[in-house]
Design an enzyme around this catalytic site. Sequence first.
Site, PDB file in Angstrom:
ATOM      1  N   VAL A  64     119.059 131.908 -40.143  1.00  0.00           N
ATOM      2  CA  VAL A  64     119.011 132.129 -41.647  1.00  0.00           C
ATOM      3  C   VAL A  64     117.972 131.138 -42.149  1.00  0.00           C
ATOM      4  O   VAL A  64     117.669 130.184 -41.668  1.00  0.00           O
ATOM      5  CB  VAL A  64     120.332 131.471 -41.973  1.00  0.00           C
ATOM      6  CG1 VAL A  64     120.325 131.534 -43.762  1.00  0.00           C
ATOM      7  CG2 VAL A  64     121.463 131.935 -41.424  1.00  0.00           C
ATOM      8  N   CYS A  65     117.127 131.875 -43.083  1.00  0.00           N
ATOM      9  CA  CYS A  65     115.987 131.469 -43.842  1.00  0.00           C
ATOM     10  C   CYS A  65     116.454 131.576 -45.488  1.00  0.00           C
ATOM     11  O   CYS A  65     117.377 131.952 -45.630  1.00  0.00           O
ATOM     12  CB  CYS A  65     114.706 132.011 -43.495  1.00  0.00           C
ATOM     13  SG  CYS A  65     114.671 133.649 -43.840  1.00  0.00           S
ATOM     14  N   TYR A  66     115.410 131.541 -46.152  1.00  0.00           N
ATOM     15  CA  TYR A  66     115.632 131.718 -47.621  1.00  0.00           C
ATOM     16  C   TYR A  66     116.079 133.250 -47.973  1.00  0.00           C
ATOM     17  O   TYR A  66     116.873 133.556 -48.810  1.00  0.00           O
ATOM     18  CB  TYR A  66     114.493 131.479 -48.293  1.00  0.00           C
ATOM     19  CG  TYR A  66     114.280 129.735 -48.204  1.00  0.00           C
ATOM     20  CD1 TYR A  66     114.733 128.851 -49.168  1.00  0.00           C
ATOM     21  CD2 TYR A  66     112.948 129.319 -47.409  1.00  0.00           C
ATOM     22  CE1 TYR A  66     114.521 127.515 -49.181  1.00  0.00           C
ATOM     23  CE2 TYR A  66     112.758 128.037 -47.384  1.00  0.00           C
ATOM     24  CZ  TYR A  66     113.278 127.137 -48.174  1.00  0.00           C
ATOM     25  OH  TYR A  66     113.230 125.969 -48.051  1.00  0.00           O
TER      26      TYR A  66
END
Length: 100
Positions: A64-66
């Site tokens: 998961v990232c932004y």
Amino acid sequence: MTTYQIISATGLKQLQQQAEVQIVDIRDPASFEKGHIPGAVQLGNHNLTTFIAQADMDKPLVVVCYHGISSQSAAEYLHQQGFDEVYSLDGGFAAWPWYD
């Protein structure tokens, strides 16, 4: 050739119902502290080597990232390190509708 899959937030919820899923959040520590997917581990350069050494390579791994862009290259890298089933969360944490 892509060695990871893109997964939607709904797909992740479904996967969590079927299997024990490892979730790594590659956002900065301050953003992680403000909110993250339950059970996620903040992953950065400071703990990457330890995480890889201690993780279960056979369990599904979701990155998961932004917004779902940076997680793709991280997912590719983690697959190259030996994880069998790797996903990048489509839309990143911004697409996770179950946060507070």
